[in-house]
Design an enzyme around this catalytic site. Structure first.
Site, PDB file in Angstrom:
ATOM      1  N   HIS A 143      23.955  28.744   3.350  1.00 42.57           N
ATOM      2  CA  HIS A 143      23.731  28.235   4.712  1.00 42.57           C
ATOM      3  C   HIS A 143      22.273  28.418   5.105  1.00 42.57           C
ATOM      4  O   HIS A 143      21.967  28.495   6.292  1.00 42.57           O
ATOM      5  CB  HIS A 143      24.626  28.960   5.732  1.00 42.57           C
ATOM      6  CG  HIS A 143      26.067  28.966   5.357  1.00 42.57           C
ATOM      7  ND1 HIS A 143      26.662  29.988   4.659  1.00 42.57           N
ATOM      8  CD2 HIS A 143      27.023  28.029   5.546  1.00 42.57           C
ATOM      9  CE1 HIS A 143      27.929  29.697   4.445  1.00 42.57           C
ATOM     10  NE2 HIS A 143      28.173  28.520   4.965  1.00 42.57           N
TER      11      HIS A 143
ATOM     12  N   GLU B 117      30.828  16.187  -2.402  1.00 38.85           N
ATOM     13  CA  GLU B 117      29.518  15.683  -1.971  1.00 38.85           C
ATOM     14  C   GLU B 117      29.006  14.529  -2.819  1.00 38.85           C
ATOM     15  O   GLU B 117      28.335  13.624  -2.311  1.00 38.85           O
ATOM     16  CB  GLU B 117      28.496  16.826  -1.948  1.00 38.85           C
ATOM     17  CG  GLU B 117      28.677  17.824  -0.808  1.00 38.85           C
ATOM     18  CD  GLU B 117      29.836  18.797  -1.003  1.00 38.85           C
ATOM     19  OE1 GLU B 117      30.398  18.857  -2.127  1.00 38.85           O
ATOM     20  OE2 GLU B 117      30.188  19.497  -0.035  1.00 38.85           O
TER      21      GLU B 117
END
Ligand SMILES: Cc1ncc(C[n+]2csc(CCOP(=O)(O)OP(=O)(O)O)c2C)c(N)n1
Length: 671
Positions: A473, A404
């Site tokens: 999540h 990322e």
């Protein structure tokens, strides 16, 4: 010095002498800076002495008219050889308003100049490598043969960003050269405590060549750079060069190097002084006589004296709060009416995102998107990017490695090179490895370069809970980023806002966090406006007009608040629902007008309450509308639980529902 001659490298006599002059200049600038610091005329300086051969030599293999460089803080020789003047340098040393790198906002020797294709650098070691990969990636796409060179110390090669950039460069065969100036120490830490094995060997693991060279021999540097440049221009990919050298001064003027290295060691390296060896070569080859040497020395000394005199007397900077944004946004008027009705095909949120990305790609040839699983076959784990690759090609929508920090860092570099980069982070929970790139790099680029650079990127990411996703999540990340000056943060909750806000974000010159409430991906449906449609940043929407209390929300909670409003109306309570849409900048006038009308405010979000986004709004309401309030400002948010639990019963107990909002609103209305 190696056996090579300057002629064998294609360098003229004049170029060889110029190389020496620049090395001498770097050494003299260094000496002068350190003297000024010791006299109390400069606060802080960094030393380049000892590194001149690798620094100046590397530039002699490049094309200063088209290539890009990212020199690090020790690269005085690179900077001077690239065309920065001693005056530029001393404006930085004295932190003056006219300092071309940062207007006195950064430490000295933090090189930057958009006109020279030198991307703004900061004090951190590591983040420059993904930026360079982004610039090199852009150069490859443009196809004009430009090469990018990124510099760093050997200590920087332990940073994850270095490895991520090496990986990216290898995957895409980028025209990128990594020059590592191995001066034996990272501040006080010797190389063997930083790195196992040879740094140059690491290139092979990323699929490209690495060279270990004598960084004190300018000709060995030029020769190796020429090989690397030829390879890069031919489209064959990156090269790593580890140049062994030594620094003569301490790490910085704040460092005491006698604590970690001996006088004997320094003396041993001084005997390998690149300047001395090169001078000898020039004398032996009859390019330098005593007179020319004396003349060069005099010229350099006079130039420096003149530069110091001019810059020390120049004005200090006086604007500490300007250029935070390339485009500051202040809400000019409050939104007092509900948005005009929108016509268009009814779609859900995820379809709106996909359609908008297609429209953006059609509108802007320089829009580019990458992230994990975004490309062909999958089109994103939520299908947000479906068919972009098939329609616009694998150069414009492609899969990134699962890394990322480089996803964001590369985007920053691509933006520097003129692309509209739209990186995707697969879930907001995975954005934290990129925190530094977003917060300390993207957000500060306009301010730290005194407005000479901007950072036009839009980071899209799904966030929030209510989908049974548990840890990794479900997180809400908006308060981390809304806290940071230099970032803009938006959260759409309707398909129309997706289109309007995403277009505006992509066209905005500043970094925008585009947080997608994934709970609404398939739940929220509404018209998708055709044609040109923009929603300004910093403008809230009144979703339900009312008079009894103001409910302020965003994302999934804005959607739920509208559902709650219908129930409240049936119960005889008239709520006004504000969907913020833009968390930074905040549309304060709309909140103020509403609270002055209703005298009651309930803020709803699905992030934890403690130091959550609602705390800021509550504080502003309490501060600025105190006299109008008939009840305390209330927040309805999550308790301090570290993760959204997986079990439906647990998530159900925590995640706010429209009915919960009804109950909180009823309580407040009764107060
Ligand atoms: C990410 C990060 N961690 C720590 C620091 C503090 N720091 C500044 S320079 C430095 C040593 C860097 O050594 P190296 O990369 O070998 O370069 P050199 O200074 O020796 O040229 C450290 C630890 C930093 N700037 N950035």
């Amino acid at each position: 010095m190696s056996e090579r001659t300057h002629h064998a490298l294609g360098l003229s006599d004049a170029q060889a002498i110029d190389m020496y002059r620049l090395m001498l200049m770097a050494r003299r600038v260094d000496d002068r800076m350190w003297a000024l610091q010791r006299q109390g005329r400069a606060d802080f300086v960094l030393g380049a002495s000892g590194h001149e051969a690798v620094q100046v030599g590397s530039v002699f293999a490049l094309d200063r008219e088209r290539d890009w460089i990212l020199p690090y803080y020790r690269d005085m020789g690179v900077a001077l050889a690239w065309g920065f003047t001693p005056e530029d340098v001393f404006l930085g040393v004295f932190a003056k308003k006219a300092d071309p790198m940062s207007g006195g906002r950064q430490l000295p020797s933090h090189w930057s100049d958009p006109d020279k294709r030198v991307f703004t650098q900061s004090s951190v070691i590591g983040p420059q490598f993904p930026h360079a990969a982004g610039i090199a990636h852009a150069a490859k796409l443009r196809g004009k043969g430009a090469v990018c060179v990124v510099y760093g110390g050997e200590g920087a090669t332990s940073e994850g960003d270095w490895h991520e950039a090496m990986n990216w460069a290898g995957i895409h065969s980028l025209p990128l050269i990594f020059v590592i100036e191995n001066n034996q120490y990272a501040i006080s830490v010797p190389t063997e405590e930083e790195v196992a094995g040879k740094i140059s060997d690491r290139a092979h693991g990323y699929g490209f060549p690495g060279y270990a060279i004598n960084g004190n021999d300018p000709f060995e540097v030029v020769a190796t750079m020429q090989t690397a440049v030829a390879r890069a221009r031919a489209g064959e990919g990156p090269t790593l060069i580890e140049a062994e050298t030594y620094r003569y001064y301490a790490h910085t003027s704040d460092d005491n190097d006698t604590l970690y290295r001996t006088r004997e060691e320094v003396e041993t390296w001084r005997k390998k002084d690149p300047l001395g060896a090169f001078k000898l070569y020039l004398i032996e080859n009859r390019l330098l006589t005593e007179e020319t040497e004396a003349r060069l020395d005099e010229e350099v000394t006079a130039e420096l004296a003149d530069a110091v005199k001019k810059t020390e007397a120049s004005p200090d900077p006086d604007e500490p709060t300007t250029r935070v944004y390339a485009k500051p946004i202040l809400p000019d008027t409050a939104t007092t009416e509900p948005d005009a009705p929108i016509e268009g095909e009814t779609v859900n949120l995820i379809t709106a995102i996909n359609k908008t990305l297609h429209e953006i790609f059609e509108t802007y040839d320089d829009a580019i998107l990458f992230g994990e699983d975004v490309a062909r076959r999958k089109g994103g784990v939520f299908k947000a990017t479906e068919s972009l690759t098939e329609t616009f090609g694998p150069e414009r929508c492609f899969n990134s490695p699962i890394a990322e920090s480089s996803i964001v860092g590369v985007a920053i570099g691509m933006a520097a090179a003129g692309f509209k980069a739209i990186p995707e982070i697969q879930f907001a929970d995975y954005i934290h490895p990129a925190f530094n790139q977003i917060v300390s790099e993207a957000a500060r680029i306009s301010f730290r370069s005194d407005g000479r650079w901007n950072c036009q990127i839009v980071i899209r990411t799904p966030y929030g809970a209510g989908i049974h996703g548990a840890l990794y999540h479900s997180q809400s990340i908006e308060s981390f980023y809304s806290h940071i000056p230099g970032l803009k943060v938006v959260v759409p909750s309707t398909p129309a806002d997706v289109k309007g806000l995403l277009f505006t974000a992509v066209e905005d010159p500043d970094p925008v966090m585009f947080l997608e409430p994934k709970k609404l991906y398939r739940l929220a449906r509404g018209p998708y406006p055709p044609g040109d449609y923009r929603v300004p940043l910093g403008k809230a929407a009144i979703r339900h007009p009312g008079t009894d209390l103001t409910i302020i929300a965003y994302g999934a909670m804005a959607h739920f608040a509208v559902e709650a409003a219908a129930i409240l109306e049936d119960l005889g309570i008239s709520p006004e629902v504000i969907d913020l849409r833009s968390l930074k900048p905040l549309d304060w006038p709309t909140i103020e007008e509403s609270v002055k009308k209703t005298s009651r405010a309930l803020i709803v979000h699905e992030d934890n309450e403690f130091v959550g986004y609602g705390a800021e709004i509550a504080a502003q309401i309490a501060d600025k509308t105190f006299e109008w309030l008939d009840a305390p400002v209330r927040r309805f948010a999550l308790p301090d639980v570290p993760i959204m639990p997986y079990a439906g019963s647990l998530e159900g107990a925590l995640y706010p529902t429209p009915q919960d909002i009804v109950e909180k609103a009823q309580e407040l209305a009764k107060y």
